[in-house]
Design a protein around this motif. Structure first.
Motif, PDB file in Angstrom:
ATOM      1  N   LEU A 314      14.827   1.652 -25.897  1.00  0.00           N
ATOM      2  CA  LEU A 314      14.856   2.780 -24.960  1.00  0.00           C
ATOM      3  C   LEU A 314      16.022   3.704 -25.257  1.00  0.00           C
ATOM      4  O   LEU A 314      15.883   4.926 -25.260  1.00  0.00           O
ATOM      5  CB  LEU A 314      14.949   2.255 -23.526  1.00  0.00           C
ATOM      6  CG  LEU A 314      13.729   1.487 -23.002  1.00  0.00           C
ATOM      7  CD1 LEU A 314      13.999   0.976 -21.597  1.00  0.00           C
ATOM      8  CD2 LEU A 314      12.497   2.368 -23.005  1.00  0.00           C
ATOM      9  N   LEU A 315      17.189   3.114 -25.492  1.00  0.00           N
ATOM     10  CA  LEU A 315      18.380   3.927 -25.762  1.00  0.00           C
ATOM     11  C   LEU A 315      18.177   4.813 -26.980  1.00  0.00           C
ATOM     12  O   LEU A 315      18.453   6.021 -26.948  1.00  0.00           O
ATOM     13  CB  LEU A 315      19.580   3.010 -25.999  1.00  0.00           C
ATOM     14  CG  LEU A 315      20.451   2.675 -24.805  1.00  0.00           C
ATOM     15  CD1 LEU A 315      21.565   1.719 -25.219  1.00  0.00           C
ATOM     16  CD2 LEU A 315      21.051   3.926 -24.209  1.00  0.00           C
ATOM     17  N   GLU A 316      17.694   4.212 -28.055  1.00  0.00           N
ATOM     18  CA  GLU A 316      17.522   4.956 -29.304  1.00  0.00           C
ATOM     19  C   GLU A 316      16.517   6.075 -29.127  1.00  0.00           C
ATOM     20  O   GLU A 316      16.760   7.228 -29.528  1.00  0.00           O
ATOM     21  CB  GLU A 316      17.086   3.992 -30.407  1.00  0.00           C
ATOM     22  CG  GLU A 316      17.171   4.580 -31.795  1.00  0.00           C
ATOM     23  CD  GLU A 316      16.906   3.573 -32.890  1.00  0.00           C
ATOM     24  OE1 GLU A 316      16.882   3.967 -34.069  1.00  0.00           O
ATOM     25  OE2 GLU A 316      16.702   2.377 -32.581  1.00  0.00           O
ATOM     26  N   SER A 317      15.385   5.777 -28.511  1.00  0.00           N
ATOM     27  CA  SER A 317      14.331   6.781 -28.373  1.00  0.00           C
ATOM     28  C   SER A 317      14.740   7.905 -27.428  1.00  0.00           C
ATOM     29  O   SER A 317      14.549   9.092 -27.737  1.00  0.00           O
ATOM     30  CB  SER A 317      13.051   6.106 -27.870  1.00  0.00           C
ATOM     31  OG  SER A 317      11.978   7.015 -27.877  1.00  0.00           O
ATOM     32  N   VAL A 318      15.317   7.560 -26.270  1.00  0.00           N
ATOM     33  CA  VAL A 318      15.702   8.581 -25.290  1.00  0.00           C
ATOM     34  C   VAL A 318      16.836   9.451 -25.828  1.00  0.00           C
ATOM     35  O   VAL A 318      16.850  10.672 -25.635  1.00  0.00           O
ATOM     36  CB  VAL A 318      16.098   7.921 -23.956  1.00  0.00           C
ATOM     37  CG1 VAL A 318      16.712   8.936 -23.008  1.00  0.00           C
ATOM     38  CG2 VAL A 318      14.881   7.268 -23.308  1.00  0.00           C
ATOM     39  N   ALA A 319      17.800   8.818 -26.521  1.00  0.00           N
ATOM     40  CA  ALA A 319      18.912   9.594 -27.089  1.00  0.00           C
ATOM     41  C   ALA A 319      18.393  10.600 -28.120  1.00  0.00           C
ATOM     42  O   ALA A 319      18.833  11.757 -28.155  1.00  0.00           O
ATOM     43  CB  ALA A 319      19.924   8.652 -27.738  1.00  0.00           C
ATOM     44  N   ILE A 320      17.450  10.177 -28.956  1.00  0.00           N
ATOM     45  CA  ILE A 320      16.874  11.077 -29.957  1.00  0.00           C
ATOM     46  C   ILE A 320      16.100  12.202 -29.275  1.00  0.00           C
ATOM     47  O   ILE A 320      16.223  13.384 -29.644  1.00  0.00           O
ATOM     48  CB  ILE A 320      15.968  10.282 -30.910  1.00  0.00           C
ATOM     49  CG1 ILE A 320      16.816   9.369 -31.786  1.00  0.00           C
ATOM     50  CG2 ILE A 320      15.128  11.213 -31.772  1.00  0.00           C
ATOM     51  CD1 ILE A 320      16.007   8.360 -32.571  1.00  0.00           C
ATOM     52  N   ALA A 321      15.296  11.858 -28.271  1.00  0.00           N
ATOM     53  CA  ALA A 321      14.502  12.867 -27.567  1.00  0.00           C
ATOM     54  C   ALA A 321      15.402  13.911 -26.916  1.00  0.00           C
ATOM     55  O   ALA A 321      15.149  15.122 -26.993  1.00  0.00           O
ATOM     56  CB  ALA A 321      13.620  12.202 -26.516  1.00  0.00           C
ATOM     57  N   ARG A 322      16.475  13.463 -26.260  1.00  0.00           N
ATOM     58  CA  ARG A 322      17.393  14.398 -25.604  1.00  0.00           C
ATOM     59  C   ARG A 322      18.104  15.281 -26.620  1.00  0.00           C
ATOM     60  O   ARG A 322      18.299  16.482 -26.393  1.00  0.00           O
ATOM     61  CB  ARG A 322      18.417  13.619 -24.780  1.00  0.00           C
ATOM     62  CG  ARG A 322      17.848  12.987 -23.509  1.00  0.00           C
ATOM     63  CD  ARG A 322      18.902  12.169 -22.800  1.00  0.00           C
ATOM     64  NE  ARG A 322      18.402  11.621 -21.544  1.00  0.00           N
ATOM     65  CZ  ARG A 322      19.077  10.767 -20.793  1.00  0.00           C
ATOM     66  NH1 ARG A 322      20.282  10.356 -21.169  1.00  0.00           N
ATOM     67  NH2 ARG A 322      18.568  10.317 -19.663  1.00  0.00           N
ATOM     68  N   ALA A 323      18.505  14.698 -27.748  1.00  0.00           N
ATOM     69  CA  ALA A 323      19.225  15.479 -28.757  1.00  0.00           C
ATOM     70  C   ALA A 323      18.366  16.607 -29.310  1.00  0.00           C
ATOM     71  O   ALA A 323      18.816  17.758 -29.404  1.00  0.00           O
ATOM     72  CB  ALA A 323      19.681  14.550 -29.892  1.00  0.00           C
ATOM     73  N   PHE A 324      17.122  16.316 -29.644  1.00  0.00           N
ATOM     74  CA  PHE A 324      16.264  17.351 -30.232  1.00  0.00           C
ATOM     75  C   PHE A 324      15.716  18.299 -29.175  1.00  0.00           C
ATOM     76  O   PHE A 324      15.420  19.457 -29.479  1.00  0.00           O
ATOM     77  CB  PHE A 324      15.136  16.700 -31.033  1.00  0.00           C
ATOM     78  CG  PHE A 324      15.590  16.206 -32.374  1.00  0.00           C
ATOM     79  CD1 PHE A 324      15.585  17.035 -33.480  1.00  0.00           C
ATOM     80  CD2 PHE A 324      16.075  14.911 -32.524  1.00  0.00           C
ATOM     81  CE1 PHE A 324      16.028  16.589 -34.711  1.00  0.00           C
ATOM     82  CE2 PHE A 324      16.524  14.447 -33.742  1.00  0.00           C
ATOM     83  CZ  PHE A 324      16.504  15.283 -34.848  1.00  0.00           C
ATOM     84  N   ALA A 325      15.609  17.833 -27.929  1.00  0.00           N
ATOM     85  CA  ALA A 325      15.229  18.748 -26.857  1.00  0.00           C
ATOM     86  C   ALA A 325      16.319  19.788 -26.639  1.00  0.00           C
ATOM     87  O   ALA A 325      16.036  20.977 -26.435  1.00  0.00           O
ATOM     88  CB  ALA A 325      14.973  17.972 -25.570  1.00  0.00           C
ATOM     89  N   SER A 326      17.581  19.349 -26.687  1.00  0.00           N
ATOM     90  CA  SER A 326      18.693  20.289 -26.540  1.00  0.00           C
ATOM     91  C   SER A 326      18.750  21.258 -27.722  1.00  0.00           C
ATOM     92  O   SER A 326      18.996  22.452 -27.556  1.00  0.00           O
ATOM     93  CB  SER A 326      20.004  19.507 -26.434  1.00  0.00           C
ATOM     94  OG  SER A 326      21.111  20.367 -26.422  1.00  0.00           O
ATOM     95  N   GLN A 327      18.483  20.739 -28.918  1.00  0.00           N
ATOM     96  CA  GLN A 327      18.541  21.574 -30.120  1.00  0.00           C
ATOM     97  C   GLN A 327      17.444  22.624 -30.130  1.00  0.00           C
ATOM     98  O   GLN A 327      17.657  23.758 -30.583  1.00  0.00           O
ATOM     99  CB  GLN A 327      18.434  20.669 -31.349  1.00  0.00           C
ATOM    100  CG  GLN A 327      18.394  21.394 -32.677  1.00  0.00           C
ATOM    101  CD  GLN A 327      18.292  20.422 -33.832  1.00  0.00           C
ATOM    102  OE1 GLN A 327      18.996  19.424 -33.897  1.00  0.00           O
ATOM    103  NE2 GLN A 327      17.381  20.697 -34.758  1.00  0.00           N
ATOM    104  N   ASN A 328      16.263  22.291 -29.616  1.00  0.00           N
ATOM    105  CA  ASN A 328      15.106  23.193 -29.686  1.00  0.00           C
ATOM    106  C   ASN A 328      14.730  23.806 -28.340  1.00  0.00           C
ATOM    107  O   ASN A 328      13.627  24.326 -28.173  1.00  0.00           O
ATOM    108  CB  ASN A 328      13.908  22.434 -30.262  1.00  0.00           C
ATOM    109  CG  ASN A 328      14.144  22.005 -31.704  1.00  0.00           C
ATOM    110  OD1 ASN A 328      14.736  22.736 -32.494  1.00  0.00           O
ATOM    111  ND2 ASN A 328      13.707  20.801 -32.049  1.00  0.00           N
ATOM    112  N   ASN A 329      15.644  23.708 -27.368  1.00  0.00           N
ATOM    113  CA  ASN A 329      15.505  24.426 -26.084  1.00  0.00           C
ATOM    114  C   ASN A 329      14.267  24.029 -25.275  1.00  0.00           C
ATOM    115  O   ASN A 329      13.440  24.863 -24.909  1.00  0.00           O
ATOM    116  CB  ASN A 329      15.490  25.947 -26.321  1.00  0.00           C
ATOM    117  CG  ASN A 329      16.765  26.437 -26.949  1.00  0.00           C
ATOM    118  OD1 ASN A 329      17.857  26.032 -26.545  1.00  0.00           O
ATOM    119  ND2 ASN A 329      16.662  27.307 -27.943  1.00  0.00           N
TER     120      ASN A 329
END
Length: 589
Positions: A314-329
């Protein structure tokens, strides 16, 4: 019978059902309904290119990560396609791709002891836990694991995974699993290095690094550039993007050539099961040559992995999702992500999958290719299925040294100690959980995570237990906690009051300003009551002011006794309040 009440109850029930089954509610639970009606042909073209690019990356990585998990290579592919289809329907990030990753594969190896049945059961149980967390909206619990702990864990895991592949890179055998013993035995057996594996493995690493450098430094193409140069650039982009597949195919061809000539200087992957996995129940019991293990015995064998694997997934997947969501608005829904990964692990266990999560490297590739929607995952899943259906006989000739090179180059960017400098400049105390997690993870990975989380929580709670108290000198001694007052801080407040008022000569009355206190609990009430009794026994006055209305009423109700009454005016206008024998405080009199 009261028919009006029955009709009102029916109307309320129908209202609840209509809200639960409304299109807006379905869009929240099935995000595919949000983007599918707007899907265009242009999006389809981009998604197909992105899906193919990720597919050509996931196939060789899946084979390599299965080796990290201690499982036959086909199980890497079994674990790589279910998430592509599930996430397309339930995922809230357009970039994330689910599948085997280095960290989860390492954890699976640690807790399942290279036992296929345990790995599949762990996927089933992890999916159940993750689904339960998503349905209960427990996504907020992930916020309590700090970024330094995550970075320390990933860096330690990168070192552990990379070093575990040195034996395959050099063709060494009989290397233990424990990291310290692994390091010792690897260096002790260096004279036994197989020349063919070493040359092939090191060559693959050099070529992979060069291809990555070419991809990172290649210039951008413009419309006015001639078509020939655009075509050349497209070929270079394709080769550098699919570099893992290119290396594995090239190494396989080299190994096949030696096989035809009658010699084989490499250790090969060997025979793998052909075709797609069968849909069947996860193994809830296991029969081996020596014994039959029940479900309870299998769960006990997995041990702490039952909590560590789903949590880290969960940590790995959610952290990745949040990072790319922030990067791509755009924004992601954490609880919906839990549902997506939980359902993937749950369904995957019926198709012989071991636990999976979001992959940073493949997600980055997906984003860089410009994927528009999660539909790109459908193409990736089809590539994996085609590989399983038609290419599994060719996996026999893949050298293990080439797969080791792919893994080492994939996990190398995860090792990042530059964060230490940032932590030193921002908050040096954060170095404590970072270093503790990093070092302890080499002993036992779960203890490293647990130690980092516990230290982070202690650092988080310390200001709560030891709030700053401002000391003001006026007509009386005024003590004001500058932050909220919670139950761990009560003893500290009492000690401070004793030190400033009762342990001095002469003893002094005290005004306790609690204007910063938003809530009181039973511990606070008991502590204030004891202080009031103590001051009264010394013939001194303890004045409490600045309480909010609710807290004022609570204190008056529960501290109230025969000799302690709350000012009736201040109870409703709590700018100043004193507990005393009279019913009105000095201000109100």
């Amino acid at each position: 019978m009261d028919w009006s009440n029955i009709q009102e109850s029916r109307r309320q029930t129908l209202g609840i059902c209509s809200r639960c089954c409304s299109y807006e509610t379905l869009k929240k639970k099935l995000p595919v309904l949000g983007w599918l009606p707007r899907y265009t042909l242009q999006w389809l073209q981009v998604d197909v290119i992105a899906g193919l690019s990720v597919g050509l990356t996931v196939v060789p990585q899946a084979l390599a990560y299965a080796d990290v998990a201690g499982l036959p290579v086909q199980y890497g592919l079994y674990s790589s396609f279910v998430g592509c289809f599930v996430y397309c329907v339930l995922g809230t990030s357009k970039d994330v791709t689910l599948g085997p990753t280095a960290i989860i594969s390492l954890l699976v190896s640690l807790y399942t002891y290279e036992d296929v049945s345990l790995a599949i059961l762990l996927s089933f149980l992890s999916g159940c836990i993750q689904l339960a967390m998503g349905l209960l909206n427990f996504g907020f619990l992930l916020d309590f694991i700090s970024y330094p702990v995550i970075k320390a864990f990933t860096s330690a895991a990168a070192v552990t995974i990379a070093f575990s592949q040195v034996k395959n890179l050099l063709g060494l055998k009989d290397i233990p699993r424990e990291f310290v013993l692994q390091v010792y035995e690897t260096f002790r057996k260096l004279p036994s290095t197989r020349l063919g594996d070493a040359l092939l493995g090191l060559s693959c690493i050099v070529i992979l690094v060069l291809l990555k450098w070419m991809k990172d430094t290649s210039p951008r193409m413009h419309r006015n550039i001639p078509r020939f140069y655009r075509l050349c650039n497209l070929i270079v982009w394709f080769i550098t993007t699919a570099r893992n597949a290119v290396i594995v195919i090239a190494a396989g061809l080299v190994a096949y050539s030696f096989q035809v000539l009658g010699s084989q200087p490499f250790i090969l992957t060997g025979k793998t099961a052909e075709g797609l996995p069968h849909f069947q129940l996860p193994p809830f019991s296991e029969t081996t040559a020596n014994e039959t293990r029940t479900f309870n015995e299998m769960v006990q064998k997995i041990g702490p992995g039952l909590f560590v694997v789903p949590l880290m997934g969960l940590l790995e997947s959610v952290a990745i999702a949040r990072a790319f969501a922030s990067q791509n608005n755009y924004r992601v829904n954490t609880n919906q992500e839990l549902l997506a990964i939980g359902l993937t692990n749950f369904l995957g266990s019926f198709l012989s999958s071991y636990p999976i999560t979001g992959s940073f490297g493949r997600t980055a590739l997906n984003s860089q290719t410009g994927v528009c929607t999660p539909a790109g995952g459908l193409i990736t899943g089809l590539v994996v299925l085609l590989s399983l259906g038609y290419l599994t006989p060719l996996f026999f000739y893949i050298p293990k040294a080439a797969l080791a090179a792919v893994i080492i180059c994939a996990v190398a960017p995860m090792f990042d100690l530059r964060i230490c400098k940032t932590l030193w400049n921002v908050k040096r105390l954060d170095l404590v959980p970072f270093l503790l997690t990093f070092l302890v993870s080499f002993w036992e990975i779960q203890y490293g995570i647990l130690a980092g989380i516990l230290v982070s929580i202690v650092i988080l709670c310390y200001p709560v237990a030891r709030p700053q108290i401002k000391v003001l000198e006026s007509e009386s001694l005024v003590l004001q906690p500058t932050s909220g007052l919670y139950f761990p801080a009560m003893e500290f407040v009492r000690d401070t009051v004793h030190e400033k008022a009762l342990a001095v000569s002469p003893q002094r009355s005290v005004t306790l300003d609690l204007s910063q206190v938003t809530m009181v609990d039973y511990t606070i009430v008991v502590g204030l009551r004891d202080l009031l009794h103590e001051f009264k026994s010394q013939g001194l006055c303890l004045t409490i002011r600045g309480l909010q209305v609710r807290n004022n009423i609570l204190l008056g109700r529960f501290i109230d006794g025969e000799s302690m009454k709350m000012c009736e005016c201040c109870m409703f206008n709590p700018t100043y309040c004193q507990f005393s024998d009279i019913y009105k405080c000095r201000i109100c009199i």
